[in-house]
Design an enzyme around this catalytic site. Structure first.
Site: not given
Ligand code: AP5
Length: 219
Positions: A13, A88, A127, A161, A172
Site C-alpha cells: 500500500k 481498518r 523492508r 520498523r 497484524r
Molecule cells: P509496503 O508498501 O511497505 O507495504 P504496506 O502495505 O504499506 O505495509 P505496512 O506494513 O506499512 O502496512 P501495515 O498496514 O501493517 O502498517 P501501517 O503502517 O499501516 O511493502 C512492504 C515491503 O514489500 C517493502 O519493502 C516493499 O519494497 C516490498 N514490496 C511492495 N510491493 C511489492 C511487490 N509487488 N513485489 C515485491 N515486493 C514488494 O500500520 C502499522 C500499525 O499502526 C498497525 O499495526 C496498527 O497498530 C496501527 N494503525 C495504523 N493505521 C491504523 C488504523 N487505521 N486503525 C488502527 N490502527 C492503525
C-alpha cells in the site's frame, strides 16, 4: 480524486501510494506514518499507540478517526488524497463516509492490493527505509541502485520498523483478517471495490492501479 488502498500488512500500500501521489496530484495519508511520527515526537498519542502497535494490534477507532478528521481539513488535501492504512474497521469506514458526506465529497475507489499471507512475512522482514527521506526499499525486491545509498536523496542511513518482525506479523495478519477484511464486502456493496494482484512485480502493480485511476470521473 479520493481513494483507499486496502490490503494486508506489507501488501504494498505504502509503496504504491507514494508512486501514485505525484502522478495524480494526490496526497498520501498513512495513519501508520502519522502514528510513528507521534511516537517519534514523544506525544501523549504516541505513548498510547506504541505498545499497541508493537503488539500488532489496532489502535482505538476514536484516536484514528480524530487524527484523520483533522488531517483531511488541511489545505493540501483539497486536490484529493490516497488513504493508506485507513479505514481498518467498519466503524472507521462509517466515520469516513460521514466525514466525506459532511463536505459534499465522494469516494472514487477502494482498491484491494491482494497478497496471500504466505508472501507477507518475507515482504515485511525484508523492508527498510531511508532514515532521511523515508523512501522504501526491500532486501530482495527493491534494493537501492547503489548499495547503502538512497536513490532519492543520497542518504546513507536506513532504518527498520519496530513492528517488522516475524512474531508481530502474525498478530497484524490476524487483525487484518478479523477487523479489516470485512471492509471488502462493505465497499463491494457500494460499487467502489476494485482488486489488483499484489503478487505482481512492483511496476506491474503500479500499472494496474493507474489503469483503474484513469477510469475515475474527475471533477
Ligand atoms: P509496503 O508498501 O511497505 O507495504 P504496506 O502495505 O504499506 O505495509 P505496512 O506494513 O506499512 O502496512 P501495515 O498496514 O501493517 O502498517 P501501517 O503502517 O499501516 O511493502 C512492504 C515491503 O514489500 C517493502 O519493502 C516493499 O519494497 C516490498 N514490496 C511492495 N510491493 C511489492 C511487490 N509487488 N513485489 C515485491 N515486493 C514488494 O500500520 C502499522 C500499525 O499502526 C498497525 O499495526 C496498527 O497498530 C496501527 N494503525 C495504523 N493505521 C491504523 C488504523 N487505521 N486503525 C488502527 N490502527 C492503525
Amino acid at each position: 480524486m479520493r481513494l483507499i488502498l486496502l490490503g494486508p500488512p506489507g501488501g504494498g500500500k505504502g509503496t504504491q501510494a507514494k508512486r501514485l501521489q505525484d502522478r495524480f496530484g494526490l496526497v498520501q495519508l498513512s495513519t501508520g506514518d502519522m502514528l510513528r511520527a507521534a511516537i517519534a515526537a514523544g506525544s501523549e498519542l504516541g505513548k498510547k499507540a506504541k505498545s499497541v502497535m508493537d503488539a500488532g494490534q489496532l489502535v482505538s477507532d476514536d484516536i484514528i478517526i480524530g487524527m484523520i478528521a483533522e488531517r483531511i481539513e488541511q489545505p493540501d488535501c483539497k486536490g484529493g488524497f490516497i488513504l493508506d492504512g485507513f479505514p481498518r474497521t467498519i466503524p472507521q469506514a462509517e466515520a469516513l463516509d460521514r466525514l466525506l458526506a459532511d463536505k459534499g465529497l465522494n469516494l472514487d475507489f477502494a482498491i484491494e492490493i491482494r497478497v496471500p499471507d504466505e508472501r507477507i512475512v518475507e515482504r515485511i522482514t525484508g523492508r527498510f527505509t531511508c532514515a532521511k527521506c523515508g523512501a522504501g526499499y526491500h532486501d530482495k525486491f527493491q534494493r537501492p541502485k547503489t548499495d547503502g545509498v538512497c536513490d532519492v536523496c543520497g542518504g546513507t542511513e536506513f532504518s527498520r520498523r519496530a513492528d517488522d518482525n516475524a512474531e508481530t506479523v502474525t498478530a497484524r495478519l490476524n487483525a487484518y483478517h478479523a477487523q479489516t477484511a470485512p471492509l471488502l464486502p462493505y465497499y463491494e456493496e457500494k460499487g467502489k471495490l476494485r482488486v489488483v494482484d499484489g503478487t505482481l512485480p512492483i511496476d506491474e502493480v503500479t500499472r494496474k492501479l493507474e489503469e483503474i485511476l484513469q477510469t475515475a470521473n474527475v471533477g
